[in-house]
Design an enzyme around this catalytic site. Structure first.
Site, mmCIF file in Angstrom:
data_model
loop_
_atom_site.group_PDB
_atom_site.id
_atom_site.type_symbol
_atom_site.label_atom_id
_atom_site.label_comp_id
_atom_site.label_asym_id
_atom_site.label_seq_id
_atom_site.Cartn_x
_atom_site.Cartn_y
_atom_site.Cartn_z
ATOM 1 C CG ASN A 1 -5.882 0.143 7.823
ATOM 2 O OD1 ASN A 1 -6.225 -0.601 8.744
ATOM 3 N ND2 ASN A 1 -4.884 1.002 7.932
ATOM 4 C CE LYS B 1 -6.257 3.977 9.420
ATOM 5 N NZ LYS B 1 -5.700 5.299 9.431
ATOM 6 C CG HIS C 1 -0.727 2.034 8.933
ATOM 7 N ND1 HIS C 1 -0.864 3.118 9.756
ATOM 8 C CD2 HIS C 1 -1.598 2.212 7.909
ATOM 9 C CE1 HIS C 1 -1.806 3.919 9.255
ATOM 10 N NE2 HIS C 1 -2.265 3.391 8.145
ATOM 11 C CD GLU D 1 -1.536 4.390 4.090
ATOM 12 O OE1 GLU D 1 -2.704 4.334 3.739
ATOM 13 O OE2 GLU D 1 -1.159 4.104 5.233
ATOM 14 C CB SER E 1 -7.553 11.953 2.972
ATOM 15 O OG SER E 1 -7.307 12.258 4.325
ATOM 16 N N GLY F 1 -8.763 4.010 4.607
ATOM 17 C CA GLY F 1 -9.071 3.901 6.031
ATOM 18 C C GLY F 1 -10.521 4.276 6.290
HETATM 19 P P1 PGA Z 1 -7.526 7.262 5.802
HETATM 20 O O1 PGA Z 1 -6.477 6.178 6.306
HETATM 21 O O2 PGA Z 1 -8.101 6.759 4.499
HETATM 22 O O3 PGA Z 1 -8.554 7.336 6.889
HETATM 23 O O4 PGA Z 1 -6.797 8.535 5.616
HETATM 24 C C1 PGA Z 1 -5.643 5.498 5.396
HETATM 25 C C2 PGA Z 1 -4.684 4.610 6.143
HETATM 26 O O5 PGA Z 1 -4.221 4.990 7.227
HETATM 27 O O6 PGA Z 1 -4.355 3.512 5.680
#
Ligand code: PGA
Length: 248
Positions: A10, A12, A97, A167, A209, A230
């Site tokens: 992802n 973003k 999300h 999540e 994370s 992410g």
């Molecule tokens: P992150 O995001 O791996 O940066 O924590 C995961 C997500 O929001 O899908």
């Protein structure tokens, strides 16, 4: 349980054209040189989907989007329909999300309408759920997830067209994760909460994370079918390390 594990990136709202190109070409080359044991899905921002479709064509890496409209077509300025995503070569779409729920006020029923649109267009929905508060105990977390799952899974959902991503919001982008025991227990509870006969056998991903260091122990958990990544998906070597850990 899925075999192989599903590792979804992802991105973003990050990157520019050159970065999208370098990253997707790097992933494609890596897979050509040495097959990766997991099913990778790359979800770049909308403007880079066309580029992704042409780079990832004929590769084992799937393309996905980060959202779609809850409507089919028409006078809805700024919206992108699930059918358009399918048309562009996507096979997945991330929906519900927590950043959409929080910054765009998306409710469970709104998310359910989007998931139904994804199904109608032939896309697999990666439906995100998760609790806000890290201080909640297991029962409290399950209570939150139960409501989200009950109200955001449409009747069209089945194990082929729906993937759940657990999540915990407090773990997203913070570098903090639940313990592996907590993750596995929550995934077990989520599976029990999924509608029987519809998606109780859907893949359940963990997100929040995930990085090259902790992915090994998370992906080794019996009830984790993959990861939604992410920050760590923006670095080629990190994402490849995670995807390489996606063995059963
Ligand atoms: P992150 O995001 O791996 O940066 O924590 C995961 C997500 O929001 O899908």
């Amino acid at each position: 349980m899925t075999n192989p594990k599903l590792i979804a990136a992802n991105w973003k709202m990050n990157g520019r054209l050159s970065m999208a190109q370098t990253l997707m070409e790097g992933l494609k080359q890596a897979v050509l040189q040495k097959p990766i044991p997991s099913q990778m899905v790359i979800c770049p921002p909308y403007p880079y989907l066309g580029l992704g479709a042409s780079i990832l064509k004929n590769s084992t890496i799937a393309l996905g989007a980060q959202d779609c409209s809850q409507r089919t077509d028409g006078a809805y300025t700024g919206e992108v329909s699930a059918a358009m995503l399918k048309d562009m070569g996507c096979s997945y779409v991330i929906l519900g999300h927590s950043e959409r729920r929080e910054y765009h006020g998306e409710s469970d029923s709104f998310v359910a309408a989007k998931v139904a649109q994804a199904h109608k267009a032939g896309l697999k929905a990666i439906l995100c759920v998760g609790e806000k508060d890290p201080r909640m105990n297991h029962e409290e977390r399950v209570g939150v997830l139960k409501i989200q799952l009950r109200n955001s899974i449409p009747a069209s959902a089945n194990e082929q067209n729906t993937v759940i991503a657990y999540e915990p919001i407090w773990a997203i982008g913070t570098g903090v994760t639940p313990t592996t025991q907590q993750i596995n227990d929550l995934h077990k509870s989520i599976r029990e909460l999924l509608p029987a006969g519809m998606c109780h056998r859907s893949a359940i991903l963990y997100g929040g994370s995930v990085n090259a260091k902790n992915a090994g122990e998370i992906l080794a958990l019996s009830d984790v079918d993959g990861a939604l990544v992410g920050g760590a998906s923006l670095k080629l070597s990190d994402f490849l390390s995670i995807a390489n850990l996606g063995k059963i």
